[in-house]
Design an enzyme around this catalytic site. Structure first.
Site, PDB file in Angstrom:
ATOM      1  N   HIS A  16       0.807  -1.215   0.000  1.00  0.00           N
ATOM      2  CA  HIS A  16       0.000   0.000   0.000  1.00  0.00           C
ATOM      3  C   HIS A  16       0.841   1.267   0.000  1.00  0.00           C
ATOM      4  O   HIS A  16       1.868   1.373   0.671  1.00  0.00           O
ATOM      5  CB  HIS A  16      -0.945   0.010   1.205  1.00  0.00           C
ATOM      6  CG  HIS A  16      -0.227   0.182   2.519  1.00  0.00           C
ATOM      7  ND1 HIS A  16       0.057   1.410   3.067  1.00  0.00           N
ATOM      8  CD2 HIS A  16       0.278  -0.734   3.379  1.00  0.00           C
ATOM      9  CE1 HIS A  16       0.700   1.266   4.209  1.00  0.00           C
ATOM     10  NE2 HIS A  16       0.849  -0.032   4.430  1.00  0.00           N
TER      11      HIS A  16
ATOM     12  N   HIS B 250      13.094  -1.320 -11.726  1.00  0.00           N
ATOM     13  CA  HIS B 250      12.904  -2.759 -11.949  1.00  0.00           C
ATOM     14  C   HIS B 250      12.785  -3.434 -10.591  1.00  0.00           C
ATOM     15  O   HIS B 250      13.737  -3.456  -9.813  1.00  0.00           O
ATOM     16  CB  HIS B 250      14.068  -3.345 -12.745  1.00  0.00           C
ATOM     17  CG  HIS B 250      13.874  -4.775 -13.123  1.00  0.00           C
ATOM     18  ND1 HIS B 250      14.668  -5.401 -14.054  1.00  0.00           N
ATOM     19  CD2 HIS B 250      12.988  -5.720 -12.714  1.00  0.00           C
ATOM     20  CE1 HIS B 250      14.269  -6.667 -14.192  1.00  0.00           C
ATOM     21  NE2 HIS B 250      13.252  -6.874 -13.375  1.00  0.00           N
TER      22      HIS B 250
END
Length: 229
Positions: free
Chosen positions: A133, A142
């Site tokens: 979250h 990446h």
């Protein structure tokens, strides 16, 4: 999911491009070819390799290059050419309704993007990675397979978070920084450096990836190594 028979071209013709070809098919696209500026072969995965000019009739493009600086370069080149950068999300991935994923980013099988999280443009969320979250993953980062990001983390532009690493909540990872495989990050990390270990420690005062071959290191890339990796 794509509409039936929508076509897509992938920039690149190596391992990550192969992964994205599979992802594109799973997301409902039909891969028709690949882009290389100086191809060594005429085909990859049985499909033609051509220059950008060979694919004027195609509407959807994605960059299949792991190196974040190469990926940024080609992403920007496609945008300058007026091409549509397509976001690919595997059907088995979970992206919460309150989360967002930017253009040209890819979310691979088993990845989870939690409530309120934001993923920028040209990012890779690799297999079974979790972005909890309110995380912010900036452009061209990446997140490697099996990475776990706790809530409210900032991942800087072009950062590389190595396979199986974990980062505790509320930290900031600087732009173009590399975190080695299997690391556990318990404090914020500076930009343009390489860290590894449990807990993660500085091992190199430069990021792992340098500028693309033939490209000068630009100020917005930070101190790079002038080699392609």
């Amino acid at each position: 999911m794509a509409l039936l028979n929508e076509t897509i071209v992938i920039w690149g013709s190596s391992g990550h491009a192969k992964v994205l070809a599979s992802l594109a098919n799973a997301a409902g696209y039909r891969v028709v070819g690949f882009i290389e500026e100086n191809p060594k072969e005429s085909k990859y995965l049985g499909l033609p390799i051509g220059s950008l000019e060979n694919w004027e009739h195609v509407s959807h493009f994605v960059v299949g290059i792991g190196n974040p600086k190469w990926r940024k370069l080609k992403h920007q080149q496609l945008k300058r050419a007026g091409k549509s950068l397509t976001t690919l999300i595997h059907p088995s991935a979970v992206v919460e309704k309150s989360a967002s994923v930017g253009k040209g980013s890819v979310v691979l099988a088993g990845a989870i993007v939690g409530a309120g999280a934001h993923v920028g443009e040209g990012c890779i969320l690799n297999h079974a990675s979790t972005v909890d979250h309110d995380c912010i993953v900036q452009d061209f980062a990446h997140i490697c397979p099996g990475v776990n990001l706790a809530g409210d983390i900032l991942i800087g532009e072009g950062a590389w978070i190595g396979i199986g690493s974990s980062i505790i909540q509320g930290l900031k990872i600087g732009a173009w920084t590399t975190v080695g495989a299997g690391s556990v990050v318990i404090r914020s990390l500076e930009a343009n450096k390489t860290y590894a270990g449990v807990p993660a420690k500085l091992i190199r005062s430069a990021e792992y990836y340098g500028a693309p071959a033939g490209e000068a290191v630009r100020s917005d890339w930070g101190p790079g190594l002038e080699t392609e990796t």
